[in-house]
Design a protein around this motif. Structure first.
Motif, PDB file in Angstrom:
ATOM      1  N   LEU A 113      -3.176 -57.816  42.776  1.00 48.83           N
ATOM      2  CA  LEU A 113      -4.197 -57.153  43.595  1.00 48.83           C
ATOM      3  C   LEU A 113      -5.278 -56.546  42.718  1.00 48.83           C
ATOM      4  O   LEU A 113      -6.465 -56.599  43.045  1.00 48.83           O
ATOM      5  CB  LEU A 113      -3.551 -56.071  44.472  1.00 48.83           C
TER       6      LEU A 113
ATOM      7  N   SER B 122      -4.694 -64.664  44.954  1.00 50.29           N
ATOM      8  CA  SER B 122      -4.339 -64.330  46.335  1.00 50.29           C
ATOM      9  C   SER B 122      -3.027 -64.986  46.749  1.00 50.29           C
ATOM     10  O   SER B 122      -2.197 -64.364  47.425  1.00 50.29           O
ATOM     11  CB  SER B 122      -5.468 -64.747  47.288  1.00 50.29           C
TER      12      SER B 122
ATOM     13  N   TRP C  37       1.052 -60.158  58.667  1.00 43.53           N
ATOM     14  CA  TRP C  37      -0.020 -59.167  58.562  1.00 43.53           C
ATOM     15  C   TRP C  37      -0.107 -58.542  57.176  1.00 43.53           C
ATOM     16  O   TRP C  37      -1.107 -57.928  56.831  1.00 43.53           O
ATOM     17  CB  TRP C  37       0.156 -58.090  59.632  1.00 43.53           C
TER      18      TRP C  37
ATOM     19  N   ALA D  70      -8.323 -60.915  52.496  1.00 43.28           N
ATOM     20  CA  ALA D  70      -9.604 -60.224  52.632  1.00 43.28           C
ATOM     21  C   ALA D  70     -10.248 -60.006  51.263  1.00 43.28           C
ATOM     22  O   ALA D  70     -11.470 -60.150  51.113  1.00 43.28           O
ATOM     23  CB  ALA D  70      -9.407 -58.885  53.345  1.00 43.28           C
ATOM     24  N   LEU D  71      -9.455 -59.668  50.259  1.00 41.01           N
ATOM     25  CA  LEU D  71      -9.990 -59.517  48.902  1.00 41.01           C
ATOM     26  C   LEU D  71     -10.505 -60.844  48.368  1.00 41.01           C
ATOM     27  O   LEU D  71     -11.512 -60.882  47.637  1.00 41.01           O
ATOM     28  CB  LEU D  71      -8.910 -58.955  47.968  1.00 41.01           C
TER      29      LEU D  71
ATOM     30  N   CYS E  31       0.561 -63.132  47.962  1.00 42.39           N
ATOM     31  CA  CYS E  31       1.254 -63.518  49.203  1.00 42.39           C
ATOM     32  C   CYS E  31       2.676 -63.990  48.907  1.00 42.39           C
ATOM     33  O   CYS E  31       3.614 -63.662  49.644  1.00 42.39           O
ATOM     34  CB  CYS E  31       0.475 -64.612  49.927  1.00 42.39           C
TER      35      CYS E  31
ATOM     36  N   TYR F 147       4.939 -61.089  48.284  1.00 39.95           N
ATOM     37  CA  TYR F 147       5.351 -60.454  49.532  1.00 39.95           C
ATOM     38  C   TYR F 147       6.446 -61.255  50.234  1.00 39.95           C
ATOM     39  O   TYR F 147       7.323 -60.683  50.885  1.00 39.95           O
ATOM     40  CB  TYR F 147       4.157 -60.308  50.475  1.00 39.95           C
TER      41      TYR F 147
ATOM     42  N   PHE G 293      -3.026 -59.960  55.063  1.00 40.33           N
ATOM     43  CA  PHE G 293      -4.428 -59.654  55.379  1.00 40.33           C
ATOM     44  C   PHE G 293      -5.175 -59.116  54.158  1.00 40.33           C
ATOM     45  O   PHE G 293      -6.307 -59.539  53.884  1.00 40.33           O
ATOM     46  CB  PHE G 293      -4.508 -58.646  56.528  1.00 40.33           C
ATOM     47  N   VAL G 294      -4.566 -58.196  53.427  1.00 38.90           N
ATOM     48  CA  VAL G 294      -5.262 -57.550  52.294  1.00 38.90           C
ATOM     49  C   VAL G 294      -5.612 -58.554  51.201  1.00 38.90           C
ATOM     50  O   VAL G 294      -6.778 -58.624  50.770  1.00 38.90           O
ATOM     51  CB  VAL G 294      -4.428 -56.379  51.741  1.00 38.90           C
ATOM     52  N   PRO G 295      -4.657 -59.360  50.687  1.00 37.77           N
ATOM     53  CA  PRO G 295      -5.046 -60.309  49.625  1.00 37.77           C
ATOM     54  C   PRO G 295      -6.047 -61.358  50.094  1.00 37.77           C
ATOM     55  O   PRO G 295      -6.934 -61.746  49.327  1.00 37.77           O
ATOM     56  CB  PRO G 295      -3.721 -60.956  49.217  1.00 37.77           C
TER      57      PRO G 295
END
Length: 224
Positions: free
Chosen positions: A201, A181, A132, A139-140, A185, A188, A135-137
């Motif tokens: 980001l 992106s 989860w 979605a960007l 990921c 992370y 999701f942010v990268p």
């Protein structure tokens, strides 16, 4: 109507069309699930670190291909009964038309991402928190690639062999977004990735703004 009213009308029209033609909405979702299941059942067992990297590649490739399906058919319904030509001849703001398409595609793209991450979470229950975080990268990346896809879809709408021409133009231009992106990921998932998540980001946000602004201006010129 002013540009805001035109945007609302076109946006609502797009949502109703997507709901009326449900196969357009569910095709990218089912495609994503099929690809992820194919990856899952054909991949071998690796160490935890390598599996995390492979999972990132699987998610990004699946989202990228599913988004291409959505973008390539952006003006498919507008071609029906000469709607595309009618909108060009009426006093409709190209910016409102572009923004309505952008909002529709982003909503559908986010739906695909959520379904995909839920599926990955079911298949990899031990990595739920990490999944989860992607999701942010992702979605960007959708926010950055959607304007580019809209412009290229309009550009190739009347071209012969547009199914081939669209990816030829789309793939090279989308490379910086995919690199950014995937770097977020990877950061992370592992501590060995180059750079920091905040830097990548920020680059993704910057590319989203640049792509949206540039494609919005070029779309208006293209429609004119």
């Amino acid at each position: 109507m002013n540009a805001v009213s035109q945007f609302k009308t076109l946006f609502t029209f797009g949502l109703k069309n997507e709901w009326r033609h449900k196969e357009r909405m569910f095709t990218p979702v089912l495609f994503s699930l099929a690809v992820i299941l194919l990856f899952k059942f054909t991949s071998a067992s690796f160490s935890e670190d390598i599996e995390a990297k492979i999972m990132i590649g699987q998610i990004l490739v699946t989202c990228f291909l599913a988004l291409q399906i959505i973008l390539q058919r952006t003006f498919e319904l507008d071609d029906t009964d000469g709607v595309f030509t009618l909108i060009q001849t009426y006093r409709i703001s190209p910016s409102a038309w572009f923004c309505a398409k952008f909002a529709n595609i982003v909503l559908l793209g986010l739906l695909v991402i959520v379904v995909l991450l839920v599926c990955m979470n079911v298949l990899n229950p031990g990595q739920s928190e990490l999944i989860w975080m992607f999701f942010v990268p992702i979605a960007l990346a959708v926010l950055a690639l959607s304007p580019l896809g809209i412009l290229l879809s309009a550009l190739t709408a009347q071209a012969n062999g547009r199914q081939i021409l669209f990816p030829i133009l789309y793939f090279p231009l989308s490379t910086p977004v995919l690199i950014s992106s995937s770097s977020v990921c990877l950061q992370y998932a592992t501590d060995n990735a180059v750079g920091s998540p905040s830097a990548w980001l920020g680059l993704l946000v910057g590319m989203s703004i640049i792509f949206f602004t540039l494609c919005l201006l070029l779309f208006a010129e293209l429609v004119d």
